[in-house]
Structures are given as structure tokens and as C-alpha cells.
Design a protein around this motif. Structure first.
Motif, PDB file in Angstrom:
ATOM      1  N   UNK A  10       0.812  -1.205   0.000  1.00 42.47           N
ATOM      2  CA  UNK A  10       0.000   0.000   0.000  1.00 42.47           C
ATOM      3  C   UNK A  10       0.849   1.259   0.000  1.00 42.47           C
ATOM      4  N   UNK A  11       1.884   1.283   0.818  1.00 42.24           N
ATOM      5  CA  UNK A  11       2.773   2.449   0.865  1.00 42.24           C
ATOM      6  C   UNK A  11       3.584   2.587  -0.419  1.00 42.24           C
ATOM      7  N   UNK A  12       3.992   1.474  -0.975  1.00 42.11           N
ATOM      8  CA  UNK A  12       4.728   1.508  -2.241  1.00 42.11           C
ATOM      9  C   UNK A  12       3.846   2.021  -3.379  1.00 42.11           C
ATOM     10  N   UNK A  13       2.595   1.584  -3.417  1.00 44.21           N
ATOM     11  CA  UNK A  13       1.656   2.067  -4.421  1.00 44.21           C
ATOM     12  C   UNK A  13       1.346   3.543  -4.244  1.00 44.21           C
ATOM     13  N   UNK A  14       1.243   3.990  -2.993  1.00 42.51           N
ATOM     14  CA  UNK A  14       1.006   5.408  -2.716  1.00 42.51           C
ATOM     15  C   UNK A  14       2.193   6.254  -3.155  1.00 42.51           C
ATOM     16  N   UNK A  15       3.388   5.786  -2.895  1.00 44.49           N
ATOM     17  CA  UNK A  15       4.586   6.526  -3.314  1.00 44.49           C
ATOM     18  C   UNK A  15       4.700   6.572  -4.833  1.00 44.49           C
ATOM     19  N   UNK A  17       2.214   6.333  -7.015  1.00 45.77           N
ATOM     20  CA  UNK A  17       1.143   7.189  -7.529  1.00 45.77           C
ATOM     21  C   UNK A  17       1.434   8.657  -7.255  1.00 45.77           C
ATOM     22  N   UNK A  18       1.982   8.958  -6.090  1.00 46.08           N
ATOM     23  CA  UNK A  18       2.330  10.342  -5.783  1.00 46.08           C
ATOM     24  C   UNK A  18       3.407  10.875  -6.700  1.00 46.08           C
ATOM     25  N   UNK A  19       4.394  10.061  -6.979  1.00 42.10           N
ATOM     26  CA  UNK A  19       5.456  10.468  -7.905  1.00 42.10           C
ATOM     27  C   UNK A  19       4.909  10.665  -9.319  1.00 42.10           C
ATOM     28  N   UNK A  20       4.046   9.760  -9.745  1.00 42.62           N
ATOM     29  CA  UNK A  20       3.460   9.880 -11.083  1.00 42.62           C
ATOM     30  C   UNK A  20       2.581  11.117 -11.189  1.00 42.62           C
ATOM     31  N   UNK A  21       1.832  11.419 -10.138  1.00 44.55           N
ATOM     32  CA  UNK A  21       0.945  12.586 -10.210  1.00 44.55           C
ATOM     33  C   UNK A  21       1.730  13.887 -10.182  1.00 44.55           C
ATOM     34  N   UNK A  73       1.167  -0.702 -13.865  1.00 41.95           N
ATOM     35  CA  UNK A  73       0.302  -0.986 -15.006  1.00 41.95           C
ATOM     36  C   UNK A  73      -1.017  -0.228 -14.883  1.00 41.95           C
ATOM     37  N   UNK A  74      -1.600  -0.226 -13.691  1.00 36.15           N
ATOM     38  CA  UNK A  74      -2.860   0.498 -13.481  1.00 36.15           C
ATOM     39  C   UNK A  74      -2.665   1.988 -13.711  1.00 36.15           C
ATOM     40  N   UNK A  75      -1.565   2.533 -13.227  1.00 34.76           N
ATOM     41  CA  UNK A  75      -1.308   3.961 -13.426  1.00 34.76           C
ATOM     42  C   UNK A  75      -1.051   4.282 -14.897  1.00 34.76           C
ATOM     43  N   UNK A  76      -0.443   3.376 -15.620  1.00 33.28           N
ATOM     44  CA  UNK A  76      -0.204   3.632 -17.044  1.00 33.28           C
ATOM     45  C   UNK A  76      -1.504   3.636 -17.837  1.00 33.28           C
ATOM     46  N   UNK A  77      -2.515   2.930 -17.357  1.00 33.62           N
ATOM     47  CA  UNK A  77      -3.806   2.938 -18.031  1.00 33.62           C
ATOM     48  C   UNK A  77      -4.539   4.263 -17.857  1.00 33.62           C
ATOM     49  N   UNK A  78      -4.156   5.057 -16.877  1.00 31.55           N
ATOM     50  CA  UNK A  78      -4.788   6.348 -16.647  1.00 31.55           C
ATOM     51  C   UNK A  78      -4.196   7.457 -17.504  1.00 31.55           C
ATOM     52  N   UNK A  79      -3.059   7.230 -18.131  1.00 30.30           N
ATOM     53  CA  UNK A  79      -2.388   8.278 -18.912  1.00 30.30           C
ATOM     54  C   UNK A  79      -3.192   8.656 -20.148  1.00 30.30           C
ATOM     55  N   UNK A  80      -3.239   9.962 -20.400  1.00 33.29           N
ATOM     56  CA  UNK A  80      -3.849  10.482 -21.620  1.00 33.29           C
ATOM     57  C   UNK A  80      -2.733  10.859 -22.573  1.00 33.29           C
TER      58      UNK A  80
END
Length: 100
Positions: A10-15, A17-21, A73-80
């Protein structure tokens, strides 16, 4: 051990996602959506990795690696797509081109 896998993923996914955002803010939807998707993807990836390894082969590193992979992979699916020269910045989904 299972609690450490869930918290770590969970913390790794949060980090992630935060970096990607922060880096790709113009190409991603709202920050809340990105953070939730990153955490949920990491937790699902950790669960999937934990179940696929089976009993007796559960290592923390492999589970965290699986969680980070699914989260990416989930975060890459959100990219426009990036708006570049000759590209319209907004296009309706499933629209047909009017050119012939």
C-alpha cells in the motif's frame, strides 16, 4: 507477515502514484483518482503475487515487486496522450474522424 506485505504494498503504491501525479500532472486525471488507483493496484498485485506463489514460497520482496508492477500498469492505463503540434487537445471518446 501478511500485514507487512499489505502495508508495504500500500505504501509503495502510494509513493508510486504520488510520484506519477507530480511528474505527469498534465496527462493524468485528478490526484485523488491517481492515488486511489495506485494503492488499489498495489494491493491487488500483492494479493495476486501472494496467491500465485503458493504456500511456503511467500517472500516479502517478491510480493512487493508484484504489487509495484501491477500498480505501475494500473497507473499507465490512466495516462492520456500528450497534446502535441497538430493534435487536438481534447477529443471525445469513440468519436469518428470527419475527414475523408
Amino acid at each position: 507477515m501478511l500485514l507487512m506485505e499489505a502495508l508495504g504494498s500500500g505504501l509503495l503504491g502510494l509513493a508510486l502514484a504520488g510520484t506519477a501525479s507530480r511528474i505527469l500532472a498534465t496527462r493524468l486525471p485528478s490526484t485523488r483518482t491517481v492515488l486511489v488507483s495506485g494503492v488499489v493496484g498495489a494491493l491487488f498485485g500483492a494479493y495476486l503475487t501472494h496467491m500465485s506463489l503458493g504456500p511456503g514460497h511467500n517472500t516479502l520482496f517478491a510480493t512487493l515487486l508484484g504489487g509495484a508492477g501491477v500498480s505501475a500498469v494500473v497507473l499507465s492505463l490512466l495516462l492520456r496522450p500528450a497534446a502535441g503540434p497538430g493534435r487536438s487537445p481534447r477529443r471525445t471518446p469513440f468519436s469518428l474522424s470527419s475527414g475523408g
